[in-house]
Design a protein around this motif. Structure first.
Motif, PDB file in Angstrom:
ATOM      1  N   ILE A 152      -5.163  10.145  -6.910  1.00  0.00           N
ATOM      2  CA  ILE A 152      -5.311  10.353  -5.794  1.00  0.00           C
ATOM      3  C   ILE A 152      -6.640   9.231  -5.414  1.00  0.00           C
ATOM      4  N   SER A 153      -7.802  10.111  -5.673  1.00  0.00           N
ATOM      5  CA  SER A 153      -8.781   9.572  -5.315  1.00  0.00           C
ATOM      6  C   SER A 153      -9.467   8.197  -5.946  1.00  0.00           C
ATOM      7  N   ILE A 154      -9.165   8.488  -7.159  1.00  0.00           N
ATOM      8  CA  ILE A 154      -9.422   6.709  -7.566  1.00  0.00           C
ATOM      9  C   ILE A 154      -8.499   5.739  -7.338  1.00  0.00           C
ATOM     10  N   TYR A 155      -7.329   5.918  -6.785  1.00  0.00           N
ATOM     11  CA  TYR A 155      -6.513   4.751  -5.737  1.00  0.00           C
ATOM     12  C   TYR A 155      -6.794   4.621  -4.805  1.00  0.00           C
ATOM     13  N   LEU A 156      -7.487   5.273  -4.293  1.00  0.00           N
ATOM     14  CA  LEU A 156      -8.227   4.969  -2.405  1.00  0.00           C
ATOM     15  C   LEU A 156      -9.293   5.113  -2.711  1.00  0.00           C
ATOM     16  N   PHE A 157      -9.873   4.752  -4.090  1.00  0.00           N
ATOM     17  CA  PHE A 157     -11.657   4.250  -3.872  1.00  0.00           C
ATOM     18  C   PHE A 157     -11.454   3.045  -4.552  1.00  0.00           C
ATOM     19  N   TYR A 158     -10.476   2.696  -5.726  1.00  0.00           N
ATOM     20  CA  TYR A 158     -10.797   1.125  -6.214  1.00  0.00           C
ATOM     21  C   TYR A 158      -9.963   0.639  -5.626  1.00  0.00           C
ATOM     22  N   TYR A 159      -8.893   0.601  -6.004  1.00  0.00           N
ATOM     23  CA  TYR A 159      -7.393   0.305  -5.076  1.00  0.00           C
ATOM     24  C   TYR A 159      -7.672  -0.034  -3.802  1.00  0.00           C
ATOM     25  N   GLU A 160      -8.218   0.989  -2.838  1.00  0.00           N
ATOM     26  CA  GLU A 160      -7.391   0.517  -0.730  1.00  0.00           C
ATOM     27  C   GLU A 160      -9.306  -0.229  -0.583  1.00  0.00           C
ATOM     28  N   GLY A 161      -9.980   0.331  -1.865  1.00  0.00           N
ATOM     29  CA  GLY A 161     -11.614   0.191  -0.735  1.00  0.00           C
ATOM     30  C   GLY A 161     -11.950   0.961   0.093  1.00  0.00           C
TER      31      GLY A 161
ATOM     32  N   MET B 157       0.841  -1.460   0.097  1.00  0.00           N
ATOM     33  CA  MET B 157       0.542   0.068   0.187  1.00  0.00           C
ATOM     34  C   MET B 157       0.591   1.412   0.193  1.00  0.00           C
ATOM     35  N   PHE B 158       1.998   1.290   1.118  1.00  0.00           N
ATOM     36  CA  PHE B 158       2.887   2.457   0.556  1.00  0.00           C
ATOM     37  C   PHE B 158       3.199   3.031  -0.815  1.00  0.00           C
ATOM     38  N   MET B 159       3.521   1.451  -1.472  1.00  0.00           N
ATOM     39  CA  MET B 159       4.392   1.836  -2.409  1.00  0.00           C
ATOM     40  C   MET B 159       3.380   2.531  -3.493  1.00  0.00           C
ATOM     41  N   ARG B 160       2.023   1.869  -3.685  1.00  0.00           N
ATOM     42  CA  ARG B 160       1.365   2.232  -3.749  1.00  0.00           C
ATOM     43  C   ARG B 160       0.632   3.833  -3.887  1.00  0.00           C
TER      44      ARG B 160
ATOM     45  N   LYS C 290      -4.666   1.135  10.281  1.00  0.00           N
ATOM     46  CA  LYS C 290      -4.684   1.817   8.680  1.00  0.00           C
ATOM     47  C   LYS C 290      -4.513   3.043   8.343  1.00  0.00           C
ATOM     48  N   ALA C 291      -5.846   3.870   9.092  1.00  0.00           N
ATOM     49  CA  ALA C 291      -6.195   5.210   8.525  1.00  0.00           C
ATOM     50  C   ALA C 291      -4.835   6.189   8.911  1.00  0.00           C
ATOM     51  N   TRP C 292      -4.064   5.452   9.935  1.00  0.00           N
ATOM     52  CA  TRP C 292      -2.946   5.997  10.720  1.00  0.00           C
ATOM     53  C   TRP C 292      -2.169   6.087   9.802  1.00  0.00           C
ATOM     54  N   VAL C 293      -1.264   4.563   8.941  1.00  0.00           N
ATOM     55  CA  VAL C 293      -0.454   5.261   7.868  1.00  0.00           C
ATOM     56  C   VAL C 293      -0.686   5.264   6.760  1.00  0.00           C
ATOM     57  N   VAL C 294      -1.485   4.956   6.327  1.00  0.00           N
ATOM     58  CA  VAL C 294      -2.438   6.215   5.056  1.00  0.00           C
ATOM     59  C   VAL C 294      -2.330   7.412   4.899  1.00  0.00           C
ATOM     60  N   ARG C 295      -2.528   8.369   6.223  1.00  0.00           N
ATOM     61  CA  ARG C 295      -2.201   9.625   6.460  1.00  0.00           C
ATOM     62  C   ARG C 295      -1.064  10.114   6.672  1.00  0.00           C
ATOM     63  N   THR C 296       0.066   9.331   7.357  1.00  0.00           N
ATOM     64  CA  THR C 296       1.195   9.390   7.416  1.00  0.00           C
ATOM     65  C   THR C 296       1.905   9.266   6.183  1.00  0.00           C
ATOM     66  N   ALA C 297       1.390   8.618   5.310  1.00  0.00           N
ATOM     67  CA  ALA C 297       2.008   8.090   4.132  1.00  0.00           C
ATOM     68  C   ALA C 297       1.882   9.415   3.075  1.00  0.00           C
ATOM     69  N   ILE C 298       0.717   9.654   2.868  1.00  0.00           N
ATOM     70  CA  ILE C 298       0.040  10.746   2.499  1.00  0.00           C
ATOM     71  C   ILE C 298       0.912  12.333   2.895  1.00  0.00           C
ATOM     72  N   ASN C 299       0.723  12.301   4.036  1.00  0.00           N
ATOM     73  CA  ASN C 299       1.504  13.616   4.247  1.00  0.00           C
ATOM     74  C   ASN C 299       3.100  13.798   4.338  1.00  0.00           C
ATOM     75  N   MET C 300       3.919  12.844   4.311  1.00  0.00           N
ATOM     76  CA  MET C 300       5.287  12.408   3.465  1.00  0.00           C
ATOM     77  C   MET C 300       4.953  12.395   2.662  1.00  0.00           C
ATOM     78  N   CYS C 301       4.532  12.022   1.108  1.00  0.00           N
ATOM     79  CA  CYS C 301       4.402  12.157  -0.181  1.00  0.00           C
ATOM     80  C   CYS C 301       4.647  13.708  -0.620  1.00  0.00           C
ATOM     81  N   LYS C 302       3.102  14.509   0.683  1.00  0.00           N
ATOM     82  CA  LYS C 302       3.191  15.773   0.457  1.00  0.00           C
ATOM     83  C   LYS C 302       4.545  16.479  -0.114  1.00  0.00           C
TER      84      LYS C 302
END
Length: 164
Positions: free
Chosen positions: A111-120, A16-19, A56-68
């Motif tokens: 990002i919206s499409i990825y989180l919606f379709y790939y991460e559910g 998930m982090f890689m995606r 999971k929400a914490w790690v997703v939010r952290t990954a997004i913040n680090m990317c930004k």
């Protein structure tokens, strides 16, 4: 943190982090750096969670913040991707898959499409993760799907050209 817990983290979230990293940064190497940074932050901060969904929400939010944050860095602002350089020939094969087409979309759509379709995630959950309104996420999803459809139809030669 125990080795068993560290292994669980790596096995559960690395893909998930890689995606997420690849979606934001468009580079596998940069995504690997983000993956490592998120795992290090998790291990060193040892956050406490109510549930696996909270984790999971914490790690997703952290990954997004680090990317930004990475996108704001001087390195990203002052460099050009090799593919965007003028003197480099296009070596992309003509037969692209859906994932490649999604990667061409503008960031908010992608990002919206990825989180919606790939991460559910639902639109409401994506809105919370990204700090946006649910209506904005629904708009990104709708417009992203339209752009994706047009892009794929264009690649297949199914778009009618109108003489103007």
């Amino acid at each position: 943190m125990e080795e068993k817990e560290a292994r669980r983290l790596v096995e559960s979230y690395t893909d998930m982090f890689m995606r997420i990293g690849t979606n934001y940064l468009k580079s596998t190497a940069d995504a690997e750096d983000i993956c490592q940074a998120v795992l290090v932050k998790y291990i060193t901060s040892d956050p406490q969670f109510d549930s696996l969904e909270h984790e999971k929400a914490w790690v997703v939010r952290t990954a997004i913040n680090m990317c930004k944050n990475e996108l704001k860095s001087a390195f990203f602002r002052k460099t050009t991707a090799l593919e965007e350089a003028d003197d480099v020939k296009d070596i992309t094969p003509p037969d692209l898959g859906i994932t490649e087409e999604v990667m061409k979309l503008p960031r908010n759509y992608r990002i919206s499409i990825y989180l919606f379709y790939y991460e559910g995630y639902s639109a409401k959950e994506i809105a919370e993760l990204l700090g946006k309104r649910e209506s904005a996420i629904n708009m990104y999803l709708s417009r992203g799907r339209k752009k994706l459809k047009l892009s794929i139809m264009n690649d297949l030669g199914m778009v009618k050209r109108v003489n103007g």
